[in-house]
Design an enzyme around this catalytic site. Structure first.
Site, mmCIF file in Angstrom:
data_model
loop_
_atom_site.group_PDB
_atom_site.id
_atom_site.type_symbol
_atom_site.label_atom_id
_atom_site.label_comp_id
_atom_site.label_asym_id
_atom_site.label_seq_id
_atom_site.Cartn_x
_atom_site.Cartn_y
_atom_site.Cartn_z
ATOM 1 N N THR A 1 0.848 -1.287 -0.064
ATOM 2 C CA THR A 1 0.028 -0.060 -0.001
ATOM 3 C C THR A 1 0.638 1.036 -0.123
ATOM 4 O OG1 THR A 1 -1.690 -1.076 1.097
ATOM 5 C CG2 THR A 1 -1.737 1.282 1.314
ATOM 6 N N THR B 1 1.667 -4.191 4.324
ATOM 7 C CA THR B 1 1.650 -4.520 5.811
ATOM 8 C C THR B 1 1.146 -5.990 6.195
ATOM 9 O OG1 THR B 1 -0.525 -3.510 5.834
ATOM 10 C CG2 THR B 1 1.315 -2.047 6.361
ATOM 11 N N ASP B 2 0.457 -6.546 5.055
ATOM 12 C CA ASP B 2 -0.114 -7.959 5.579
ATOM 13 C C ASP B 2 0.788 -8.841 5.874
ATOM 14 O OD1 ASP B 2 -2.559 -6.746 4.701
ATOM 15 O OD2 ASP B 2 -2.665 -7.600 2.540
ATOM 16 N N LYS C 1 0.355 -7.799 12.975
ATOM 17 C CA LYS C 1 -0.743 -6.773 12.292
ATOM 18 C C LYS C 1 -1.989 -7.348 13.121
ATOM 19 C CE LYS C 1 -2.748 -4.853 8.307
ATOM 20 N NZ LYS C 1 -2.752 -4.965 6.652
ATOM 21 N N GLU D 1 -1.724 -28.760 28.215
ATOM 22 C CA GLU D 1 -3.174 -29.308 27.842
ATOM 23 C C GLU D 1 -2.629 -30.916 27.039
ATOM 24 O OE1 GLU D 1 -7.152 -27.477 27.612
ATOM 25 O OE2 GLU D 1 -5.612 -25.530 27.565
HETATM 26 N N1 ASP Z 1 -2.642 -5.786 0.926
HETATM 27 C C1 ASP Z 1 -1.452 -4.751 1.354
HETATM 28 C C2 ASP Z 1 -0.283 -5.503 1.407
HETATM 29 O O1 ASP Z 1 -0.108 -6.011 2.115
HETATM 30 C C3 ASP Z 1 -2.080 -3.989 2.538
HETATM 31 C C4 ASP Z 1 -1.108 -2.912 2.887
HETATM 32 O O2 ASP Z 1 0.156 -2.852 2.204
HETATM 33 O O3 ASP Z 1 -1.389 -2.443 3.581
HETATM 34 O O4 ASP Z 1 0.380 -5.118 0.347
#
Ligand code: ASP
Length: 377
Positions: free
Chosen positions: A61, A140-141, A213, A332
Site C-alpha cells: 500500500t 503491511t499484510d 498486524k 493440555e
Molecule cells: N494488501 C496490502 C499489502 O500487504 C496491504 C498493505 O500494504 O497495507 O501489500
C-alpha cells in the site's frame, strides 16, 4: 531478477538519466543532482559523515495509489521506490539515499523468491560497504513474516528497517510519507546499530519476533503483544526503550534453493475433524503448524490426525490462534508422548517460516527444533 536492470527500468520510467555510479549503489539522487545541478540528496559537504541508506522497494500500500472508485479502495504496488522517497519532504536531510526496486507486489503475493532476493541484496550491500543501513518498503499484510525471515538469515550490526503504510498515496490520511521518513531516520540513527531487523510503523519501532498486524484498516495497526514496542520515533528523535541484545543470536543459513520446504498452517475451530491435516500429510507437507485454540489445543480428532503426521516424520508445531501468550510444552497436550514441538510466543505464520528454515538447514531432530524455538528472539 537482475536488480540493476530493474533499477534502470525504474529510472527510465521516471525519466531520470542513469549514470554508472547510480547503478553501482551510490545515490541515484546524487547522479540526478549532478545532472540537474539540483541538490536533492543530503549535503555533499559532510558526505563522509552522512549515513548511506539503501531503500529496497517491494510494493504494498505504501507504493499504492487511491482507487477513485471507492473511498477506501486502492491499488497496491503502483509507485516506484525512488518516487516514494522523492515524495517525502525533508528526507534528504537524513541521509544519502539510493533506491532500488526488488519487486512491486501487494505483500499477499510475497514469495520465497523475493525474500531470497532481499537477503542476497542486503548481504551484498553490507559486504561491499555500499550502505550503512537498509530500508525495505513493504505491504503491511505480511511485513512481519519478511522481517522475521530476514532476522533469521542476516548477521549484521547495520540496521535493516521494514516499513509500510495502511493508506495509499493520495488518500486523505496517507501515512506512507511519515512512516518512510521515520524508517530512514531509524536506519540512519547510530542508536539502531546492533539491533538487526526492525519494523517501523506509526511512530513505533518493533522487533521482528513479536510484531504482528492487529487491525485490518486502522493506521495504528501493529503491536507486539508479548513484548511491546522496543522503541519510538518522531520526526525529531529515535528512542529505544529496551537495551540492544547482549548476546549473539543464532543465525540460520540461507538455503541454496529459493523454495523453502512446504509447511502448512491448520487453523483449529469448534467441531474440527482431521481432514485438513490428513490432506496435508498426503499432499507431502514436511511440517504442520497448528493455529490451535487457547494454548495450542485442538479436538481429539485433530490431535489424532497430528499424531499420524508426527508418525509419518512430519514436524508438528503447536502454535495458537490467540493474539498473545505462550504455548508451553505438555500443558493440555502431551507433547513429549506425541512428539510435538511448541512455538512458545511465535504466532502461526512465524512458526511456519521458522520451521521451513530449520528443515531447509537440515535441522529435523525434535529436541533441536524445540531448542531453536526457545533460543531465537
Ligand atoms: N494488501 C496490502 C499489502 O500487504 C496491504 C498493505 O500494504 O497495507 O501489500
Amino acid at each position: 531478477m537482475n536488480i540493476k536492470t530493474v533499477v534502470q527500468d525504474a529510472m527510465l520510467i521516471a525519466g531520470l538519466v542513469v549514470s554508472a555510479s547510480a547503478l553501482n549503489g551510490t545515490s541515484a539522487w546524487a547522479a540526478d543532482a549532478a545532472q540537474n545541478g539540483t541538490m536533492i540528496a543530503a549535503k555533499t559537504t559532510s558526505a563522509a559523515a552522512t549515513p548511506r541508506i539503501l531503500v529496497l522497494a517491494t510494493g504494498g500500500t505504501i507504493s499504492g495509489t487511491a482507487d477513485p472508485r471507492s473511498a477506501i479502495g486502492y491499488n497496491s504496488g503502483n509507485v516506484l521506490g525512488q518516487d516514494l522517497v522523492r515524495g517525502v519532504p525533508g528526507i534528504e536531510k537524513l541521509a544519502n539515499i539510493s533506491a532500488e526496486q526488488i519487486s512491486n507486489v501487494g505483500s499477499q503475493d510475497m514469495s520465497d523468491k523475493i525474500w531470497f532476493q532481499l537477503a542476497h541484496r542486503i548481504r551484498e550491500a553490507f559486504d561491499r560497504n555500499e550502505a550503512d543501513g537498509v530500508v525495505i518498503t513493504h505491504g503491511t499484510d505480511t511485513v512481519e513474516e519478511t522481517a522475521f525471515f530476514l532476522h533469521n538469515v542476516l548477521r549484521s550490526d547495520k540496521p535493516v528497517v521494514l516499513v509500510g503504510s495502511m493508506r495509499p498515496g493520495g488518500a486523505t490520511s496517507a501515512d506512507g510519507p511519515g512512516n518512510l521518513y521515520e524508517a530512514v531516520e531509524v536506519a540512519a540513527s547510530p542508536k539502531s546499530q546492533g539491533r538487526g531487523v526492525l519494523v517501523v510503523m506509526n511512530d513505533q519501532i518493533h522487533g521482528p519476533r513479536w510484531i504482528t498486524k492487529t487491525n485490518t484498516t486502522a493506521v495504528q495497526a501493529f503491536a507486539s503483544p508479548n513484548a511491546g514496542a522496543i522503541g519510538y520515533v518522531d520526526p525529531a528523535s529515535v528512542r529505544f526503550v529496551t537495551p540492544p541484545p547482549q548476546s549473539a543470536r543464532n543465525v540460520l543459513g540461507l538455503p541454496t534453493s529459493d523454495q523453502l520446504p512446504r509447511v502448512e498452517i491448520v487453523y483449529a475451530h469448534s467441531n474440527m475433524d482431521g481432514r485438513q491435516i490428513d490432506h496435508a500429510i498426503s499432499d507431502g507437507a514436511k511440517g504442520i503448524v497448528l493455529a490451535g485454540e487457547g494454548d495450542g489445543d485442538a479436538s481429539k480428532e485433530a490431535l489424532a490426525a497430528l499424531d499420524r503426521a508426527a508418525k509419518n516424520g512430519i514436524i508438528v508445531v503447536r502454535s495458537t490462534r490467540v493474539m498473545s501468550g505462550f504455548v508451553n510444552r505438555n500443558v493440555e497436550v502431551d507433547d513429549d508422548r506425541r512428539g510435538f514441538v511448541v512455538s512458545l510466543d511465535m504466532n502461526p505464520q512465524k512458526a511456519r517460516l521458522f520451521t521451513q528454515l530449520l528443515i531447509a538447514n537440515g535441522v529435523t531432530d525434535l529436541g533441536k527444533i524445540q531448542q531453536a524455538f526457545s533460543d531465537t528472539w
